[in-house]
Design an enzyme around this catalytic site. Structure first.
Site, PDB file in Angstrom:
ATOM      1  N   HIS A 116       0.870  -1.340  -0.119  1.00 42.59           N
ATOM      2  CA  HIS A 116      -0.104  -0.118  -0.049  1.00 42.59           C
ATOM      3  C   HIS A 116       0.889   1.223  -0.100  1.00 42.59           C
ATOM      4  O   HIS A 116       2.129   1.170   0.407  1.00 42.59           O
ATOM      5  CB  HIS A 116      -0.929  -0.016   1.425  1.00 42.59           C
ATOM      6  CG  HIS A 116      -1.983   0.942   1.426  1.00 42.59           C
ATOM      7  ND1 HIS A 116      -1.754   2.339   1.894  1.00 42.59           N
ATOM      8  CD2 HIS A 116      -3.353   0.887   1.284  1.00 42.59           C
ATOM      9  CE1 HIS A 116      -2.669   3.034   1.699  1.00 42.59           C
ATOM     10  NE2 HIS A 116      -3.981   2.084   1.448  1.00 42.59           N
ATOM     11  N   ASP A 195       3.134  -4.683   8.147  1.00 41.76           N
ATOM     12  CA  ASP A 195       1.934  -4.176   7.903  1.00 41.76           C
ATOM     13  C   ASP A 195       0.803  -4.824   7.939  1.00 41.76           C
ATOM     14  O   ASP A 195       0.550  -5.903   7.123  1.00 41.76           O
ATOM     15  CB  ASP A 195       1.989  -3.268   6.727  1.00 41.76           C
ATOM     16  CG  ASP A 195       0.723  -2.549   6.210  1.00 41.76           C
ATOM     17  OD1 ASP A 195      -0.366  -2.935   7.112  1.00 41.76           O
ATOM     18  OD2 ASP A 195       0.535  -1.822   5.316  1.00 41.76           O
ATOM     19  N   GLN A 198      -4.328  -5.154   6.734  1.00 40.65           N
ATOM     20  CA  GLN A 198      -5.461  -6.062   6.398  1.00 40.65           C
ATOM     21  C   GLN A 198      -5.515  -7.549   6.842  1.00 40.65           C
ATOM     22  O   GLN A 198      -6.109  -8.434   6.215  1.00 40.65           O
ATOM     23  CB  GLN A 198      -5.288  -6.405   4.724  1.00 40.65           C
ATOM     24  CG  GLN A 198      -5.312  -4.923   3.719  1.00 40.65           C
ATOM     25  CD  GLN A 198      -6.788  -4.649   3.837  1.00 40.65           C
ATOM     26  OE1 GLN A 198      -7.740  -5.434   4.181  1.00 40.65           O
ATOM     27  NE2 GLN A 198      -7.094  -3.171   3.855  1.00 40.65           N
ATOM     28  N   LYS A 221     -10.078  -0.189  10.814  1.00 37.56           N
ATOM     29  CA  LYS A 221     -10.517  -1.345  10.205  1.00 37.56           C
ATOM     30  C   LYS A 221     -10.772  -2.609  11.044  1.00 37.56           C
ATOM     31  O   LYS A 221     -11.175  -3.761  10.481  1.00 37.56           O
ATOM     32  CB  LYS A 221      -9.171  -1.834   9.199  1.00 37.56           C
ATOM     33  CG  LYS A 221      -8.990  -0.636   8.038  1.00 37.56           C
ATOM     34  CD  LYS A 221      -7.710  -1.109   7.278  1.00 37.56           C
ATOM     35  CE  LYS A 221      -7.083   0.072   6.607  1.00 37.56           C
ATOM     36  NZ  LYS A 221      -7.800   0.339   5.422  1.00 37.56           N
ATOM     37  N   CYS A 363      -4.633   2.714  -3.788  1.00 36.03           N
ATOM     38  CA  CYS A 363      -3.786   3.145  -2.781  1.00 36.03           C
ATOM     39  C   CYS A 363      -2.444   2.071  -3.139  1.00 36.03           C
ATOM     40  O   CYS A 363      -1.852   2.001  -2.159  1.00 36.03           O
ATOM     41  CB  CYS A 363      -4.082   3.592  -1.307  1.00 36.03           C
ATOM     42  SG  CYS A 363      -5.174   4.780  -0.920  1.00 36.03           S
TER      43      CYS A 363
HETATM   44  N1  PLP Z   1      -1.679  -0.708   4.845  1.00 40.58           N
HETATM   45  C1  PLP Z   1      -2.620  -1.478   4.052  1.00 40.58           C
HETATM   46  C2  PLP Z   1      -2.206  -2.989   3.559  1.00 40.58           C
HETATM   47  C3  PLP Z   1      -3.715  -0.955   3.936  1.00 40.58           C
HETATM   48  O1  PLP Z   1      -4.677  -1.734   3.419  1.00 40.58           O
HETATM   49  C4  PLP Z   1      -4.078   0.423   4.345  1.00 40.58           C
HETATM   50  C5  PLP Z   1      -5.357   1.119   4.354  1.00 40.58           C
HETATM   51  O2  PLP Z   1      -6.328   0.761   3.414  1.00 40.58           O
HETATM   52  C6  PLP Z   1      -3.230   1.125   5.053  1.00 40.58           C
HETATM   53  C7  PLP Z   1      -1.757   0.555   5.072  1.00 40.58           C
HETATM   54  C8  PLP Z   1      -3.233   2.606   5.653  1.00 40.58           C
HETATM   55  O3  PLP Z   1      -4.191   2.579   6.376  1.00 40.58           O
HETATM   56  P1  PLP Z   1      -4.675   3.671   7.136  1.00 40.58           P
HETATM   57  O4  PLP Z   1      -5.229   4.559   6.121  1.00 40.58           O
HETATM   58  O5  PLP Z   1      -5.787   3.405   8.164  1.00 40.58           O
HETATM   59  O6  PLP Z   1      -3.582   4.511   7.733  1.00 40.58           O
END
Ligand code: PLP
Length: 411
Positions: A116, A195, A198, A221, A363
């Site tokens: 992401h 990370d 998900q 999430k 993203c």
């Molecule tokens: N990493 C992953 C795999 C994500 O799916 C997301 C959000 O969709 C993020 C990071 C970023 O999360 P946040 O926007 O809640 O900071």
């Protein structure tokens, strides 16, 4: 776990005539969390770590209890839990507080092609600032899995920062590969950041078993409030980190020309922290602990994914972007394209029919581009979705494709 009973615990999901299939972006909230926020603001509001009066002391105790609840949820200790605004802030915190401090020219930061933007752009910034290089573990374009990721570790590797589960493709790791990568990284003295954005709403995350130095995720999430997030950082890793922000609360002693810092998570929580958000996230976790069973969640979500994949697989001109076999066994999201119809058009038409899905580069623009697309449609489920909702989605998608073709023929 009775899935329909669980659905009743999420007031907006239960009330709206809406098929909500964008849970990978953000998840809806249980009543238990809303009640806790109401209690905090209406009955117990105060700031933390300073007020020597009852409301302040109560707020401090609820905030620290929230830290302990979240620590237990991921098998960490409370001192390893740093409250953030979300995954993005957690990664930026590590990039600023550890990355630019310790990395230097020609050091290597190992990422995957499936990151992401939140786990790519901060490391681009660190690389630009320090001269370190990004090394990208490629995805096999046929299997959508990472091939031999550990082979990208070398004596130059100083950080491995990878997603546990892609927000575009779902699972991308072959069994045992993430554990092997973490072990190899530690053998060469590198740090590991995972990370878990998900991952955490779909299966238990056990930071002891993962063995990483840093694990990040977003509370929103995980059925918690927006503006809540967690950075798990081992005590050893915290000792190597500079403060991220400087100001009140994180200071041990200050003079006009210098200051010293608190030890532990407070060092990274400058200013008035995200108190209600932390308490709200703990309430969502308490709710999950008493209402759900992770094995049942897994079985339910994979049943939803199986139905999705089988339905999409029967539609002409629809191509699933991901590994259908893996998604049927472990998925919570399915991305796809429809030949001749832009993803945004599909999402807009579905929205007019009361179905919420995500469309765009999700993203993860470099990944989507590397897969040969500009834009995808993504359907993502959570524990409160039903098989009937998947039927509705599939039916409306089919109608959308027919409608679109008619419009194109008429024009
Ligand atoms: N990493 C992953 C795999 C994500 O799916 C997301 C959000 O969709 C993020 C990071 C970023 O999360 P946040 O926007 O809640 O900071």
């Amino acid at each position: 776990m009775n899935q329909l009973t669980v659905r009743k615990d999420f007031p907006l999901i239960n009330r709206l005539p809406l098929v909500y299939l964008d849970n990978a972006a953000t998840a809806h909230k249980p009543q238990a969390m809303l009640d806790e926020l109401q209690r905090f603001y209406a009955d117990n509001y105060g700031t933390v770590h300073r007020g020597l009066y009852t409301l302040g002391e109560n707020a401090t105790s609820s905030y620290e209890q929230a830290r302990a609840t979240i620590a237990k949820f991921i098998n960490a200790s409370a001192e390893e839990i740093i409250f953030t605004k979300g995954t993005t802030e957690g990664i930026n915190l590590v990039a600023a507080a550890w990355g630019v401090v310790h990395l230097k020219a020609d050091d290597e930061i190992v990422l995957t092609q499936a990151e992401h933007h939140a786990n790519l752009l901060p490391w681009q910034w660190v690389a630009q600032r320090t001269g370190a290089k990004l090394v990208l573990i490629p995805l096999d374009q046929k299997t959508f899995l990472l091939e031999n990721p550990s082979s990208f570790i070398s004596s130059r590797t100083k950080l491995v920062a990878v997603t546990m589960n892609s927000n575009v493709l779902g699972p991308i790791w072959q069994a045992g590969d993430l554990a092997l990568l973490t072990r190899r990284a530690h053998e060469v003295g590198a740090r590991v950041l995972l990370d878990a954005a998900q991952e955490v709403a779909h299966q238990p995350v056990d930071v002891q078993a993962l063995g990483a130095d840093f694990v990040v995720f977003s509370g929103h999430k995980l059925f918690g409030p927006t503006g809540s997030g967690i950075l798990y950082a081992t005590t050893a890793a915290q000792k190597m980190m500079e403060p991220y922000h400087r100001g009140g609360s994180m200071v041990y002693e200050a003079w006009f020309d210098r200051a010293t810092w608190q030890e532990g998570p407070q060092k990274f929580e400058a200013g008035t922290p995200l108190i209600a958000e932390a308490i709200g996230l703990a309430a969502s976790i308490n709710y999950l602990n008493q209402a759900i069973n992770w094995r049942a969640v897994h079985e339910h979500e994979t049943a939803l994914c199986r139905k999705l994949i089988e339905g999409l697989g029967r539609m002409p001109r629809v191509t699933i972007v991901g590994n259908p076999v893996i998604l049927k066994a472990h998925g919570h999201l399915v991305s796809f394209v429809v030949q001749g119809i832009h993803a945004h058009d599909i999402a807009s038409i579905l929205s007019s029919k009361g179905i919420a899905v995500r469309a765009g580069h999700l993203c993860a623009q470099p990944l989507v581009r590397a897969l040969g697309h500009e834009s995808l449609v993504r359907v993502s489920v959570a524990l409160y979705n039903t098989l009937e909702e998947i039927d509705t989605f599939l039916h409306e998608l089919e109608c959308t494709i027919v409608l679109f073709n008619q419009l194109v023929e008429q024009s």
